[in-house]
Design a protein around this motif. Sequence first.
Motif, mmCIF file in Angstrom:
data_model
loop_
_atom_site.group_PDB
_atom_site.id
_atom_site.type_symbol
_atom_site.label_atom_id
_atom_site.label_comp_id
_atom_site.label_asym_id
_atom_site.label_seq_id
_atom_site.Cartn_x
_atom_site.Cartn_y
_atom_site.Cartn_z
ATOM 1 N N ARG A 87 0.812 -1.221 0.000
ATOM 2 C CA ARG A 87 0.000 0.000 0.000
ATOM 3 C C ARG A 87 0.842 1.267 0.000
ATOM 4 N NH1 ARG A 87 -3.518 0.818 4.225
ATOM 5 N NH2 ARG A 87 -2.267 -0.475 5.608
ATOM 6 N N GLY A 88 2.136 1.109 0.030
ATOM 7 C CA GLY A 88 2.972 2.301 -0.075
ATOM 8 C C GLY A 88 4.110 2.347 0.929
ATOM 9 N N PHE A 89 4.583 3.542 1.173
ATOM 10 C CA PHE A 89 5.768 3.785 2.004
ATOM 11 C C PHE A 89 5.525 3.390 3.468
ATOM 12 C CE2 PHE A 89 8.147 6.847 4.675
ATOM 13 C CZ PHE A 89 9.429 6.536 4.286
ATOM 14 N N MET A 90 6.459 2.675 4.040
ATOM 15 C CA MET A 90 6.345 2.325 5.464
ATOM 16 C C MET A 90 7.329 3.099 6.336
ATOM 17 S SD MET A 90 5.843 -1.801 5.410
ATOM 18 C CE MET A 90 5.667 -1.920 7.197
ATOM 19 N N PHE A 140 17.397 0.451 10.840
ATOM 20 C CA PHE A 140 16.115 0.509 11.549
ATOM 21 C C PHE A 140 15.542 -0.894 11.649
ATOM 22 C CE2 PHE A 140 14.921 1.346 7.084
ATOM 23 C CZ PHE A 140 13.874 0.445 6.888
ATOM 24 N N ASP A 141 14.701 -1.074 12.659
ATOM 25 C CA ASP A 141 14.012 -2.358 12.810
ATOM 26 C C ASP A 141 12.592 -2.210 12.277
ATOM 27 O OD1 ASP A 141 16.276 -3.241 14.004
ATOM 28 O OD2 ASP A 141 15.345 -3.831 15.901
ATOM 29 N N VAL A 142 12.024 -3.305 11.824
ATOM 30 C CA VAL A 142 10.620 -3.262 11.398
ATOM 31 C C VAL A 142 9.917 -4.489 11.968
ATOM 32 C CG1 VAL A 142 11.199 -4.294 9.128
ATOM 33 C CG2 VAL A 142 9.034 -3.089 9.420
ATOM 34 N N GLN A 143 8.771 -4.222 12.580
ATOM 35 C CA GLN A 143 7.964 -5.308 13.147
ATOM 36 C C GLN A 143 6.882 -5.660 12.133
ATOM 37 O OE1 GLN A 143 6.596 -4.023 17.028
ATOM 38 N NE2 GLN A 143 8.642 -4.210 17.907
ATOM 39 N N LYS A 178 3.768 -7.700 10.709
ATOM 40 C CA LYS A 178 2.603 -8.428 11.234
ATOM 41 C C LYS A 178 1.891 -9.200 10.126
ATOM 42 C CE LYS A 178 3.183 -6.325 15.220
ATOM 43 N NZ LYS A 178 2.475 -5.128 15.597
ATOM 44 N N ARG A 213 0.221 5.998 0.816
ATOM 45 C CA ARG A 213 -0.396 4.702 1.018
ATOM 46 C C ARG A 213 -1.824 4.655 0.511
ATOM 47 N NH1 ARG A 213 2.335 1.466 3.939
ATOM 48 N NH2 ARG A 213 0.559 0.300 4.726
ATOM 49 N N MET A 241 -6.662 -3.908 9.027
ATOM 50 C CA MET A 241 -5.682 -2.956 8.496
ATOM 51 C C MET A 241 -5.339 -1.845 9.498
ATOM 52 S SD MET A 241 -5.247 -4.246 5.592
ATOM 53 C CE MET A 241 -5.188 -3.705 3.920
ATOM 54 N N GLY A 242 -4.170 -1.271 9.327
ATOM 55 C CA GLY A 242 -3.742 -0.153 10.164
ATOM 56 C C GLY A 242 -2.552 0.533 9.520
ATOM 57 N N GLU A 243 -2.274 1.737 9.967
ATOM 58 C CA GLU A 243 -1.155 2.489 9.387
ATOM 59 C C GLU A 243 0.138 2.176 10.146
ATOM 60 O OE1 GLU A 243 -1.105 4.477 6.637
ATOM 61 O OE2 GLU A 243 -3.086 3.592 6.410
ATOM 62 N N PRO A 244 1.239 2.079 9.436
ATOM 63 C CA PRO A 244 2.514 1.856 10.151
ATOM 64 C C PRO A 244 2.938 3.109 10.911
ATOM 65 C CG PRO A 244 2.919 2.195 7.808
ATOM 66 C CD PRO A 244 1.422 2.185 7.987
ATOM 67 N N THR A 292 6.357 4.973 13.098
ATOM 68 C CA THR A 292 7.791 4.904 13.383
ATOM 69 C C THR A 292 8.047 5.485 14.760
ATOM 70 O OG1 THR A 292 8.292 5.133 11.037
ATOM 71 C CG2 THR A 292 10.073 5.598 12.565
ATOM 72 N N VAL A 317 12.336 2.163 15.040
ATOM 73 C CA VAL A 317 11.543 0.939 14.869
ATOM 74 C C VAL A 317 10.248 1.279 14.131
ATOM 75 C CG1 VAL A 317 10.415 -1.031 16.007
ATOM 76 C CG2 VAL A 317 12.450 0.007 17.045
ATOM 77 N N ILE A 318 10.029 0.600 13.028
ATOM 78 C CA ILE A 318 8.775 0.769 12.283
ATOM 79 C C ILE A 318 7.835 -0.350 12.723
ATOM 80 C CG2 ILE A 318 7.709 0.771 9.994
ATOM 81 C CD1 ILE A 318 10.510 1.615 8.912
ATOM 82 N N ILE A 319 6.661 0.049 13.149
ATOM 83 C CA ILE A 319 5.698 -0.948 13.631
ATOM 84 C C ILE A 319 4.548 -1.032 12.634
ATOM 85 C CG2 ILE A 319 4.132 -1.574 15.508
ATOM 86 C CD1 ILE A 319 6.045 0.163 17.315
ATOM 87 N N GLN A 320 4.344 -2.200 12.097
ATOM 88 C CA GLN A 320 3.241 -2.405 11.160
ATOM 89 C C GLN A 320 1.990 -2.690 11.990
ATOM 90 O OE1 GLN A 320 3.354 -5.983 8.687
ATOM 91 N NE2 GLN A 320 2.812 -4.746 6.920
ATOM 92 N N ASN A 321 1.087 -1.741 11.987
ATOM 93 C CA ASN A 321 -0.101 -1.897 12.832
ATOM 94 C C ASN A 321 -1.206 -2.632 12.099
ATOM 95 O OD1 ASN A 321 0.724 -0.676 15.292
ATOM 96 N ND2 ASN A 321 0.699 1.293 14.231
ATOM 97 N N GLU A 322 -0.925 -3.830 11.698
ATOM 98 C CA GLU A 322 -1.946 -4.670 11.065
ATOM 99 C C GLU A 322 -2.004 -5.964 11.852
ATOM 100 O OE1 GLU A 322 -1.449 -5.246 6.896
ATOM 101 O OE2 GLU A 322 -1.088 -3.127 6.515
#
Lengths: 145, 301
Positions: A93-96, A111-114, A116, B20, B256-259, B261, B269-274
């Motif tokens: 869906r685009g930029f993270m 950087f770290d990325v979690q 899901k 996004r 769904m959710g927005e990431p 930082t 740390v980037i957190i993917q909120n999904e």
Amino acid sequence: MPRVILTLLFILIVFNPSVSQTAEKLVEICAAKLGDAQYLRDFQVELEAAEDGSEKPVAKYSLILSSNTQYRLMVCNAEDSDGSAIIELYDGRGFMGSNYSEKTGKKYPSFDVQIKRTDVYHIFISFKDGNPGRAVAILAFVKRL
Amino acid sequence: MLKYFSLFFLVVAVVSCKPRADDDSEAAGDDALLMMGKAETEVPRYVAEGIISNISSLLEEAFFLKQIGVPFEKKHLAATTNVERVSDSELLSAFNLGALGLNLGYMSVYQQIADLPHYLETISVLSGKLNIDGQFDHERLLRIARNQGDIDSLTYFSLHGYNRLNEYMLKNSKEHLSALMATGLFLEGLYLLTQVAQLHHTDDLAGRIGEQKIMLNDLLLAMRFFQNEYEPLKDIADELEKIQKEFRDVEITYEMGEPETVEKDGRLVIIQNEKSRVDISGETLARITANTEKIRNQYVF
């Protein structure tokens, strides 16, 4: 005489940092900085300078990341690199996120990325201000969430 | 509908890296359906190459099993004694190279390296048959394994070696070998997970197996891409489709959710909120297990 030339060449290759720091060596140096994370994959990038009026060159890679996993993305510039590498992460869906904030001008080596959601993700590597550069990025496993 | 999601995501990410997309997943799915006809042949090469470069699964399945407390089981490993049976076939050699890589990762992560030299020697034979043996530092790995050396180094150089093998294949017009190696890795990983689940069933493990549906869909997409350049890939892709059919009843739903930082202890740390939820029934799991075992045993020596 040929022996002298060979010896000189050897000295030049061994002691000239721009030659001796191969991409492989850079991967090893960068992997050693990962800390508690486990190396998974590397991306070796060499880009030319952006041409006037053109978009800056970008190296693009796709990768599959697994859900409930924390990964680390680290970038290391070669000693002879003019440019400083910027790494950006995208999902479908685009930029993270990125190791560089345009707003603050702050740049991080990693950087770290979690993650899901198991899926294909994309990393784009470019050099700040479109400078030419050489760098290595490493994807590493940090932990299961 | 879900089957098309990852394909859609590939296409969207490739054509634009703009802000996004909105969170309406149903709409995304509908668009994906409309795009299916063209997209299947228009996935950029770098995406297809990215999918088959998923060498990290060599370790990730083992990390997962270790973390949920499943013990190491030697009986799940592929044999190394029938190398001559496959080494005359480029297709089987590349496939088994991938399968053995998964075994190598499994042994390294569990620090069970007594048999590792046999695997390294077999990997050396197979990569030699494929004329790609210069990319993998067997001697260094053998030295570490025989001396019961540093496991972290062993893991690093194993994975690094496989990455180099894959890169070499991609750069030297041997993408079909890379696709076959990726298939061997994937199928051996799925085999390992499903075999373990028969002995140590947990919801986590069942969910992990269900998620392989996404991996398989992506792998098939890449296989079909490279099949245009190397027709023999079709047979194995057709076999994988049989497993894909068994995954039809696996339901994966997303919230769904927005990431976001954040900075934690000086680290970004980037957190993917999904959130994703995987529903897989016992019957479906049994069918996937049976089909995976059957197809894997056709190719693994």
